[in-house]
Write a protein that holds these residues in place. Sequence first.
Motif, PDB file in Angstrom:
ATOM      1  N   LEU A 152     -10.177   0.457  -2.786  1.00  0.00           N
ATOM      2  CA  LEU A 152      -9.087   1.388  -3.071  1.00  0.00           C
ATOM      3  C   LEU A 152      -7.802   0.613  -3.329  1.00  0.00           C
ATOM      4  O   LEU A 152      -7.388  -0.206  -2.509  1.00  0.00           O
ATOM      5  N   ILE A 196      -3.731   1.108  -4.298  1.00  0.00           N
ATOM      6  CA  ILE A 196      -2.636   2.091  -4.304  1.00  0.00           C
ATOM      7  C   ILE A 196      -1.334   1.388  -4.680  1.00  0.00           C
ATOM      8  O   ILE A 196      -0.993   0.360  -4.086  1.00  0.00           O
ATOM      9  N   GLU A 229     -13.783  12.465  -1.851  1.00  0.00           N
ATOM     10  CA  GLU A 229     -13.011  11.363  -2.422  1.00  0.00           C
ATOM     11  C   GLU A 229     -11.811  11.871  -3.211  1.00  0.00           C
ATOM     12  O   GLU A 229     -10.704  11.342  -3.097  1.00  0.00           O
ATOM     13  N   LYS A 230     -12.009  12.921  -4.019  1.00  0.00           N
ATOM     14  CA  LYS A 230     -10.904  13.441  -4.846  1.00  0.00           C
ATOM     15  C   LYS A 230      -9.779  14.000  -3.968  1.00  0.00           C
ATOM     16  O   LYS A 230      -8.589  13.810  -4.266  1.00  0.00           O
ATOM     17  N   LEU A 289      -7.707  11.126  -2.737  1.00  0.00           N
ATOM     18  CA  LEU A 289      -6.859  10.556  -3.784  1.00  0.00           C
ATOM     19  C   LEU A 289      -5.676  11.464  -4.097  1.00  0.00           C
ATOM     20  O   LEU A 289      -4.557  10.984  -4.360  1.00  0.00           O
ATOM     21  N   ARG A 293      -1.738  10.429  -3.838  1.00  0.00           N
ATOM     22  CA  ARG A 293      -0.832  10.548  -4.984  1.00  0.00           C
ATOM     23  C   ARG A 293       0.428  11.317  -4.617  1.00  0.00           C
ATOM     24  O   ARG A 293       1.530  11.016  -5.106  1.00  0.00           O
ATOM     25  N   VAL A 336      -3.312   5.056  -8.687  1.00  0.00           N
ATOM     26  CA  VAL A 336      -4.282   4.938  -7.599  1.00  0.00           C
ATOM     27  C   VAL A 336      -5.655   4.763  -8.238  1.00  0.00           C
ATOM     28  O   VAL A 336      -6.026   5.525  -9.133  1.00  0.00           O
ATOM     29  N   CYS A 339      -9.913   3.920  -7.345  1.00  0.00           N
ATOM     30  CA  CYS A 339     -10.944   3.859  -6.314  1.00  0.00           C
ATOM     31  C   CYS A 339     -12.278   3.643  -6.998  1.00  0.00           C
ATOM     32  O   CYS A 339     -12.656   4.405  -7.893  1.00  0.00           O
TER      33      CYS A 339
END
Length: 224
Positions: free
Chosen positions: A143, A145, A196-197, A200, A204, A212, A214
């Motif tokens: 990941l 960021i 997962e979404k 994220l 954000r 971002v 992943c």
Amino acid sequence: MLESFIMGTGTEITMWHLAVCTAVSAGLGLCLAAVHSYKNTSSRSFLMTLILLPVIVQVVIMLVNGNLGAGVAVMGAFSLVRFRSMPGSAREITSVFTAMAIGLADGMGYLGAAAFLTAAAAGITVLFLTLPVREDRFLQKDLKITIPENLDYSGIFDDIFRQYTRNTQLVRVKTVNMGSLYELEYEVLLKEQSEEKKMLDEIRCRNGNLTVSCGRRAEREEML
């Protein structure tokens, strides 16, 4: 089954012995190459090596035929091969040692033992590869960021990680865009792939909708 086909080391080896043992070595090497390629990607040259290696070892052992001095010289010659070759994966090294063991058994005339070794290695390999195993590696992610330089990254995403991951580790921090941004790189183990979404999206919202990313963690090949 476990009796020597040559009937003792003092017995003279004939062309018949050599032909039968060579045929068995080649056949068992072919079986070993087929098992090695099961659910695995191998080069054509390596598969050819697995077929020929039992034959070569078998012929060398038959030529030694109880001569202690020649046996020590052959052992030293084989030990030099390790330092002239590239390191291989654990499965490749295991297949090479199995091929040498098959050739050794065939060279001494123990054709039944060589066949049993091949069958045992093939059975264990196929059984292990077909067993259902929980694949946590699909939940392991890299990941990345991006955050503004005025944002303190220490613990800023900890509550999000506690909610969506089982384990998180910050592995690298670097500046980007002329030092105006920070890029944080984490290794995370997700609880559920389906969330997962959501993770994220929350990240954000906190990093000002900067980049971002992943993705699947690169697999590290096990070496011996």
